[in-house]
Design a protein around this motif. Structure first.
Motif, mmCIF file in Angstrom:
data_model
loop_
_atom_site.group_PDB
_atom_site.id
_atom_site.type_symbol
_atom_site.label_atom_id
_atom_site.label_comp_id
_atom_site.label_asym_id
_atom_site.label_seq_id
_atom_site.Cartn_x
_atom_site.Cartn_y
_atom_site.Cartn_z
ATOM 1 N N GLY A 37 0.804 -1.218 0.000
ATOM 2 C CA GLY A 37 0.000 0.000 0.000
ATOM 3 C C GLY A 37 0.833 1.263 0.000
ATOM 4 N N ASN A 38 0.158 2.397 0.145
ATOM 5 C CA ASN A 38 0.827 3.692 0.242
ATOM 6 C C ASN A 38 1.235 3.886 1.695
ATOM 7 N N ASN A 39 2.541 3.961 1.963
ATOM 8 C CA ASN A 39 2.986 4.001 3.353
ATOM 9 C C ASN A 39 4.153 4.959 3.529
ATOM 10 N N ASP A 40 4.606 5.085 4.745
ATOM 11 C CA ASP A 40 5.650 6.063 5.082
ATOM 12 C C ASP A 40 7.052 5.463 5.127
ATOM 13 N N THR A 41 7.237 4.253 4.601
ATOM 14 C CA THR A 41 8.581 3.690 4.577
ATOM 15 C C THR A 41 9.407 4.368 3.485
ATOM 16 N N HIS A 42 10.719 4.307 3.624
ATOM 17 C CA HIS A 42 11.593 5.016 2.693
ATOM 18 C C HIS A 42 12.724 4.107 2.224
ATOM 19 N N TRP A 43 12.819 3.928 0.919
ATOM 20 C CA TRP A 43 13.904 3.166 0.334
ATOM 21 C C TRP A 43 15.152 4.041 0.246
ATOM 22 N N ASP A 44 16.301 3.484 0.571
ATOM 23 C CA ASP A 44 17.578 4.189 0.485
ATOM 24 C C ASP A 44 18.138 4.010 -0.925
ATOM 25 N N PHE A 45 17.937 4.998 -1.773
ATOM 26 C CA PHE A 45 18.356 4.887 -3.164
ATOM 27 C C PHE A 45 19.867 4.797 -3.319
ATOM 28 N N SER A 46 20.614 5.208 -2.310
ATOM 29 C CA SER A 46 22.074 5.129 -2.400
ATOM 30 C C SER A 46 22.591 3.714 -2.145
ATOM 31 N N SER A 47 21.717 2.821 -1.672
ATOM 32 C CA SER A 47 22.159 1.472 -1.302
ATOM 33 C C SER A 47 22.281 0.528 -2.495
ATOM 34 N N TRP A 48 21.695 0.901 -3.609
ATOM 35 C CA TRP A 48 21.709 0.042 -4.803
ATOM 36 C C TRP A 48 21.436 0.934 -6.003
ATOM 37 N N THR A 49 22.326 0.923 -6.984
ATOM 38 C CA THR A 49 22.215 1.845 -8.111
ATOM 39 C C THR A 49 22.100 1.071 -9.417
ATOM 40 N N PRO A 50 21.043 1.296 -10.179
ATOM 41 C CA PRO A 50 20.903 0.588 -11.451
ATOM 42 C C PRO A 50 21.767 1.206 -12.553
ATOM 43 N N ASP A 51 22.215 0.339 -13.463
ATOM 44 C CA ASP A 51 22.872 0.792 -14.688
ATOM 45 C C ASP A 51 21.833 1.168 -15.733
ATOM 46 N N VAL A 52 20.710 0.465 -15.697
ATOM 47 C CA VAL A 52 19.610 0.697 -16.632
ATOM 48 C C VAL A 52 18.315 0.803 -15.843
ATOM 49 N N VAL A 53 17.465 1.745 -16.219
ATOM 50 C CA VAL A 53 16.130 1.872 -15.640
ATOM 51 C C VAL A 53 15.114 1.723 -16.762
ATOM 52 N N VAL A 54 14.123 0.872 -16.561
ATOM 53 C CA VAL A 54 13.031 0.711 -17.529
ATOM 54 C C VAL A 54 11.752 1.215 -16.868
ATOM 55 N N VAL A 55 11.104 2.179 -17.501
ATOM 56 C CA VAL A 55 9.830 2.712 -17.027
ATOM 57 C C VAL A 55 8.748 2.241 -17.996
ATOM 58 N N ASN A 56 7.788 1.469 -17.512
ATOM 59 C CA ASN A 56 6.685 1.011 -18.353
ATOM 60 C C ASN A 56 5.381 1.354 -17.642
ATOM 61 N N LEU A 57 4.944 2.585 -17.848
ATOM 62 C CA LEU A 57 3.740 3.118 -17.209
ATOM 63 C C LEU A 57 2.907 3.868 -18.245
ATOM 64 N N PHE A 58 1.672 4.174 -17.885
ATOM 65 C CA PHE A 58 0.685 4.914 -18.683
ATOM 66 C C PHE A 58 -0.440 4.018 -19.198
ATOM 67 N N GLN A 59 -0.333 2.673 -19.063
ATOM 68 C CA GLN A 59 -1.435 1.814 -19.482
ATOM 69 C C GLN A 59 -2.683 2.108 -18.654
ATOM 70 N N ASN A 60 -2.533 2.187 -17.338
ATOM 71 C CA ASN A 60 -3.697 2.468 -16.486
ATOM 72 C C ASN A 60 -4.189 3.903 -16.654
ATOM 73 N N ASP A 61 -3.274 4.832 -16.875
ATOM 74 C CA ASP A 61 -3.699 6.217 -17.156
ATOM 75 C C ASP A 61 -4.585 6.245 -18.396
ATOM 76 N N SER A 62 -4.191 5.484 -19.429
ATOM 77 C CA SER A 62 -4.971 5.506 -20.674
ATOM 78 C C SER A 62 -6.391 5.019 -20.441
ATOM 79 N N TRP A 63 -6.532 3.957 -19.648
ATOM 80 C CA TRP A 63 -7.875 3.460 -19.353
ATOM 81 C C TRP A 63 -8.672 4.455 -18.510
ATOM 82 N N LEU A 64 -8.066 4.922 -17.443
ATOM 83 C CA LEU A 64 -8.797 5.720 -16.457
ATOM 84 C C LEU A 64 -9.114 7.127 -16.960
#
Length: 360
Positions: free
Chosen positions: A226-253
């Motif tokens: 769910g939507n919560n107040d926990t926080h991921w430490d982005f400095s603890s693991w760094t990707p070489d590649v990021v894939v963003v696959n979003l907007f399918q639900n936006d298109s429907w809604l």
């Protein structure tokens, strides 16, 4: 004499039973366990797994392996792979509460490997890993070396693998049919020999979701429940590649359900996408960002949504971002969530794309 003989037989039987159930307990905080993904280690003795694809792996000796879990809702499923055989997972259907699940028995003498992966996602709740049980005399060995390449995926049900193991004519929503291991995201990571973090949630969008929070609210959490107040430490693991696959639900809604009022303009849709990707870029200034879309009906012929993604990427490139590009997974006309064969095709396309861009 018969009484004494019977008593002796009973004692021997009890002793044998005791030996059969005797085992070696491996605590969850063992340094020889390798964890991958956003995992909550607030209690090292029972770390919580919530994101799809989070995993635990290691090497061991002994004839058997059992997994100890404490599941919040009794809705989570896990794969257990033994000795690298990805074709025959033992599937754990976790019950609510604490339980021990047999995963392998009758193994030959010598070293063996295991990989435990979470099939589903945070909407099924979290699962506390409580360690392993090995056969009497078994022991945990040093883990495999960590993969040097890192990929992070930000996505929705497609990235999670919703319904991917359902028959083509079957329902999409059954929990047993959701298997992130066979999603395009995890297949791509394996093909590229990369560690993956799967930051995804079925039903989520950038501007609007099927629930009250969006990916810009959700992407920085340690826990996927769910939507919560926990926080991921982005400095603890760094990707070489990021894939963003979003907007399918936006298109429907937005276009079909008319859930946003006033209806956002094309420019506002592009700006919302660009703003989120810029947040990702600020976190990972050196990563190569792949802005994907598909393979559901947001990419069908005549849809404007691929154009929104391309325009946002073009705008960022015009502002000097040279490590960003777009890929569209083609819509096959299939009306449900992609099945495994479609995920495999999309993974092949994405794998080739990343190899070209990264020289992998």
């Amino acid at each position: 004499m018969k009484f004494k003989t019977g008593l002796l037989a009973l004692l021997l039987a009890l002793l044998a039973a005791g030996q059969a159930f005797a085992g070696v307990t491996v605590p969850a905080d063992s340094a020889q366990l390798q964890y991958i993904g956003r995992i909550d280690f607030a209690d090292r003795a029972r770390p919580m797994l919530s994101w799809p694809g989070t995993s635990i792996e290691g090497n061991f000796t002994g004839a058997s392996l059992a997994v100890k879990l404490d599941d919040q809702q009794g809705k989570n499923f896990f794969n257990v792979f033994i000795d690298g055989d990805y074709s025959k997972p033992v599937i754990i259907a976790a019950r609510k509460g604490s339980a021990t699940y047999p995963a392998a028995s009758g193994l030959k003498a010598g070293a063996h490997s295991f990989l435990i992966t979470k099939r589903n996602e945070g909407e099924e709740g979290g699962t506390f890993f409580q360690g392993l049980e090995l056969a009497d005399g078994g022991k945990l060995l040093p883990p495999p070396p960590r993969k040097q390449r890192h990929i992070e995926f930000f996505g929705d049900s497609i990235t999670t693998g919703m319904g991917n193991e359902s028959p083509d004519d079957g329902p999409d929503h059954l929990l047993k049919d959701k298997n992130n291991f066979m999603s395009y995201s995890s297949i791509t990571a394996r093909a590229l020999n990369a560690e993956a973090h799967i930051t995804s949630q079925s039903g989520i969008g950038i501007m609007i979701s099927w629930f009250p929070f969006t990916m810009p609210d959700f992407y920085d959490q340690l826990s996927a429940v769910g939507n919560n107040d926990t926080h991921w430490d982005f400095s603890s693991w760094t990707p070489d590649v990021v894939v963003v696959n979003l907007f399918q639900n936006d298109s429907w809604l937005i276009d079909r359900e008319k859930r946003l009022s006033p209806m956002p303009t094309d420019e506002q849709r592009i700006a919302a996408y660009r703003t989120f990707v810029q947040k990702v870029r600020a976190l990972y200034p050196k990563a190569y960002i792949v802005c994907a879309l598909g393979s559901m009906d947001a990419v069908k012929e005549g849809s404007k949504w691929p154009g929104y993604v391309r325009t946002a990427v073009d705008q960022m490139a015009a502002q000097g971002d040279q490590r960003i590009d777009t890929i569209v997974f083609p819509w096959t006309g299939f009306g449900g969530h992609p099945r495994v064969k479609q995920h495999q095709a999309n993974a092949a396309q994405l794998t080739a794309f990343i190899r070209q861009k990264m020289g992998w």
